[in-house]
Design a protein around this motif. Structure first.
Motif, PDB file in Angstrom:
ATOM      1  N   ALA A 125     112.110  -3.620  43.094  1.00 11.91           N
ATOM      2  CA  ALA A 125     113.417  -4.241  42.872  1.00 11.91           C
ATOM      3  C   ALA A 125     114.444  -3.740  43.877  1.00 11.91           C
ATOM      4  O   ALA A 125     115.273  -4.515  44.384  1.00 11.91           O
ATOM      5  N   ALA A 126     114.399  -2.448  44.169  1.00 10.63           N
ATOM      6  CA  ALA A 126     115.385  -1.851  45.072  1.00 10.63           C
ATOM      7  C   ALA A 126     115.249  -2.375  46.504  1.00 10.63           C
ATOM      8  O   ALA A 126     116.239  -2.431  47.251  1.00 10.63           O
ATOM      9  N   GLY A 127     114.039  -2.745  46.879  1.00 10.82           N
ATOM     10  CA  GLY A 127     113.839  -3.225  48.244  1.00 10.82           C
ATOM     11  C   GLY A 127     113.773  -4.727  48.380  1.00 10.82           C
ATOM     12  O   GLY A 127     113.592  -5.250  49.485  1.00 10.82           O
ATOM     13  N   SER A 128     113.922  -5.435  47.273  1.00  8.39           N
ATOM     14  CA  SER A 128     113.741  -6.893  47.304  1.00  8.39           C
ATOM     15  C   SER A 128     114.727  -7.602  48.202  1.00  8.39           C
ATOM     16  O   SER A 128     114.360  -8.520  48.955  1.00  8.39           O
ATOM     17  N   VAL A 129     115.988  -7.199  48.167  1.00  6.61           N
ATOM     18  CA  VAL A 129     117.015  -7.842  48.996  1.00  6.61           C
ATOM     19  C   VAL A 129     117.328  -6.996  50.222  1.00  6.61           C
ATOM     20  O   VAL A 129     117.449  -7.525  51.328  1.00  6.61           O
ATOM     21  N   SER A 130     117.465  -5.695  50.016  1.00 11.31           N
ATOM     22  CA  SER A 130     117.845  -4.825  51.136  1.00 11.31           C
ATOM     23  C   SER A 130     116.828  -4.870  52.271  1.00 11.31           C
ATOM     24  O   SER A 130     117.196  -4.768  53.449  1.00 11.31           O
ATOM     25  N   SER A 131     115.543  -5.030  51.932  1.00 11.57           N
ATOM     26  CA  SER A 131     114.518  -5.087  52.986  1.00 11.57           C
ATOM     27  C   SER A 131     114.677  -6.324  53.860  1.00 11.57           C
ATOM     28  O   SER A 131     114.361  -6.284  55.055  1.00 11.57           O
ATOM     29  N   GLU A 132     115.175  -7.424  53.290  1.00  4.71           N
ATOM     30  CA  GLU A 132     115.401  -8.627  54.089  1.00  4.71           C
ATOM     31  C   GLU A 132     116.458  -8.378  55.158  1.00  4.71           C
ATOM     32  O   GLU A 132     116.361  -8.884  56.286  1.00  4.71           O
ATOM     33  N   PHE A 133     117.476  -7.575  54.818  1.00  8.61           N
ATOM     34  CA  PHE A 133     118.510  -7.253  55.794  1.00  8.61           C
ATOM     35  C   PHE A 133     117.992  -6.263  56.833  1.00  8.61           C
ATOM     36  O   PHE A 133     118.265  -6.406  58.026  1.00  8.61           O
ATOM     37  N   SER A 134     117.260  -5.242  56.382  1.00 10.97           N
ATOM     38  CA  SER A 134     116.773  -4.229  57.318  1.00 10.97           C
ATOM     39  C   SER A 134     115.743  -4.793  58.283  1.00 10.97           C
ATOM     40  O   SER A 134     115.662  -4.354  59.434  1.00 10.97           O
ATOM     41  N   TRP A 135     114.944  -5.766  57.833  1.00 14.38           N
ATOM     42  CA  TRP A 135     113.940  -6.384  58.708  1.00 14.38           C
ATOM     43  C   TRP A 135     114.497  -7.565  59.495  1.00 14.38           C
ATOM     44  O   TRP A 135     113.816  -8.098  60.372  1.00 14.38           O
ATOM     45  N   GLY A 136     115.719  -7.985  59.181  1.00 13.89           N
ATOM     46  CA  GLY A 136     116.331  -9.109  59.869  1.00 13.89           C
ATOM     47  C   GLY A 136     115.787 -10.461  59.462  1.00 13.89           C
ATOM     48  O   GLY A 136     116.007 -11.465  60.158  1.00 13.89           O
ATOM     49  N   THR A 137     115.097 -10.532  58.332  1.00 20.32           N
ATOM     50  CA  THR A 137     114.513 -11.806  57.887  1.00 20.32           C
ATOM     51  C   THR A 137     115.429 -12.569  56.936  1.00 20.32           C
ATOM     52  O   THR A 137     115.067 -13.658  56.490  1.00 20.32           O
ATOM     53  N   ILE A 138     116.602 -12.012  56.625  1.00 24.44           N
ATOM     54  CA  ILE A 138     117.497 -12.676  55.690  1.00 24.44           C
ATOM     55  C   ILE A 138     117.959 -14.027  56.223  1.00 24.44           C
ATOM     56  O   ILE A 138     118.144 -14.990  55.466  1.00 24.44           O
ATOM     57  N   LYS A 139     118.146 -14.128  57.542  1.00 18.39           N
ATOM     58  CA  LYS A 139     118.602 -15.391  58.128  1.00 18.39           C
ATOM     59  C   LYS A 139     117.552 -16.486  57.952  1.00 18.39           C
ATOM     60  O   LYS A 139     117.892 -17.656  57.738  1.00 18.39           O
ATOM     61  N   LEU A 140     116.279 -16.107  58.051  1.00 18.28           N
ATOM     62  CA  LEU A 140     115.217 -17.086  57.879  1.00 18.28           C
ATOM     63  C   LEU A 140     115.209 -17.656  56.468  1.00 18.28           C
ATOM     64  O   LEU A 140     114.830 -18.809  56.251  1.00 18.28           O
ATOM     65  N   LEU A 141     115.628 -16.856  55.505  1.00 22.27           N
ATOM     66  CA  LEU A 141     115.717 -17.333  54.127  1.00 22.27           C
ATOM     67  C   LEU A 141     116.911 -18.261  53.933  1.00 22.27           C
ATOM     68  O   LEU A 141     116.808 -19.315  53.303  1.00 22.27           O
ATOM     69  N   LEU A 142     118.057 -17.863  54.513  1.00 18.15           N
ATOM     70  CA  LEU A 142     119.289 -18.584  54.229  1.00 18.15           C
ATOM     71  C   LEU A 142     119.433 -19.886  55.017  1.00 18.15           C
ATOM     72  O   LEU A 142     120.291 -20.712  54.687  1.00 18.15           O
TER      73      LEU A 142
END
Length: 318
Positions: A125-142
């Motif tokens: 749970a702790a890494g579910s969202v934060s890992s997307e930011f640290s890996w730079g994959t959040i943009k691919l989701l949004l």
């Protein structure tokens, strides 16, 4: 929505850390079984020939305690009335207490390992969202034609599924290890429950499955809090550290406060152990099952409101 959840599940299950967690859980259950088997061999089960006299003595003590403390404490009164009714039913139906170790008693003892299942769920749970930011994959989701709320909800549902997944591993593996090490009970084992003013016999497997779910309420709430911190601050270490601190100290601190302050009943950890309404005593006089459920729902609503509101408003830096 289903594809989002499936995608999140695949992403997490492919991580080496997740596979290590599953392996550790399996080793914990096997190790706990071997240790329990060794301790059981060192201390054989006592003879059960005089169990009626033992139950009758316990009945006398319970009735005495009911007279002394039941009038001043509604929760203790409920507890002793339940114990008296169950013991009287045992004597009437000639149901001796279970002293021998078998697969279901091992499954019951293995509830102590639910904390580790919660630990692994919190880490995910702790890494579910934060890992997307640290890996730079959040943009691919949004950039997908999906709302941020749906994306965040799919992650939370996946966390719940993983929590259930770890609980299932613990329950099923405990039953298998218990059967291999201790065997099945010689006679049909039922659980004596006090419901609606009468004693009823329930299937032991169903009862233990319900106990596992009820005992994981604190895990659900803390995992939700870790998810909220991850979504708001994007820092998995903060989410893990704070959540684990509360997981291991929250109950103890709450019990200490509950002995002195009535307002403790509104705290999160005073309401997470729902099993006390069936086999124990609530921490504060006057607490009920419906009260605790309402309090837990309020905390869940607060965690989700903060997580979704701030995640939806936050800008994604280039």
């Amino acid at each position: 929505m289903g594809n989002l959840i499936l995608n999140e599940w695949i992403k997490v299950i492919r991580r080496k850390a997740t596979l290590c967690m599953i392996g550790i859980m399996i080793l914990f259950v096997i190790g706990f079984g071997v240790l329990t088997k060794f301790m059981d061999s060192q201390t054989p089960a006592p003879e059960n020939n005089n169990w009626k006299q033992t139950i009758e003595k316990q009945l006398e003590n319970d009735r005495s305690s009911l007279e002394q403390t039941g009038a001043n404490n509604a929760n203790l009164k409920m507890y002793y009335e339940r114990q008296i009714a169950i013991k009287e039913y045992q004597l009437k139906q000639e149901i001796p207490p279970q002293n021998e170790m078998h697969m279901w008693t091992f499954v019951e003892d293995s509830q102590a390992l639910i904390t580790f299942a919660g630990l692994f769920t919190i880490i995910i749970a702790a890494g579910s969202v934060s890992s997307e930011f640290s890996w730079g994959t959040i943009k691919l989701l949004l950039i997908r034609p999906l709302s941020r709320s749906k994306i965040l909800l799919s992650k939370y549902v996946t966390i719940l599924l993983y929590g259930l997944f770890f609980l299932t591993i613990l329950f099923v593996l405990s039953a298998i290890v218990g059967f291999l090490l201790f065997g099945a009970p010689a006679d049909t084992v039922t659980y004596l429950a006090f419901a609606n003013g009468e004693v009823v016999e329930r299937n032991m497997a169903i009862h233990l499955a319900a106990q596992y779910l009820l005992s994981s309420a604190d895990v659900l709430l803390i995992a939700t809090m870790a998810f909220m911190i991850s979504a708001i601050f994007r820092i998995s270490s903060l989410a893990i550290g704070l959540s684990l601190f509360l997981l291991f100290t929250g109950n103890t601190a709450t019990m200490l406060l509950a002995s002195k302050f009535e307002w403790t009943k509104y705290l999160l950890f005073a309401n997470t152990n729902l099993t006390v309404y069936f086999d124990g005593v609530p921490p504060v006089d006057g607490m009920t099952l419906s009260f605790s459920i309402i309090v837990l729902i309020v905390y869940l609503a607060i965690f989700h409101t903060l997580a979704f509101a701030l995640f939806n408003k936050r800008d994604i830096a280039a």
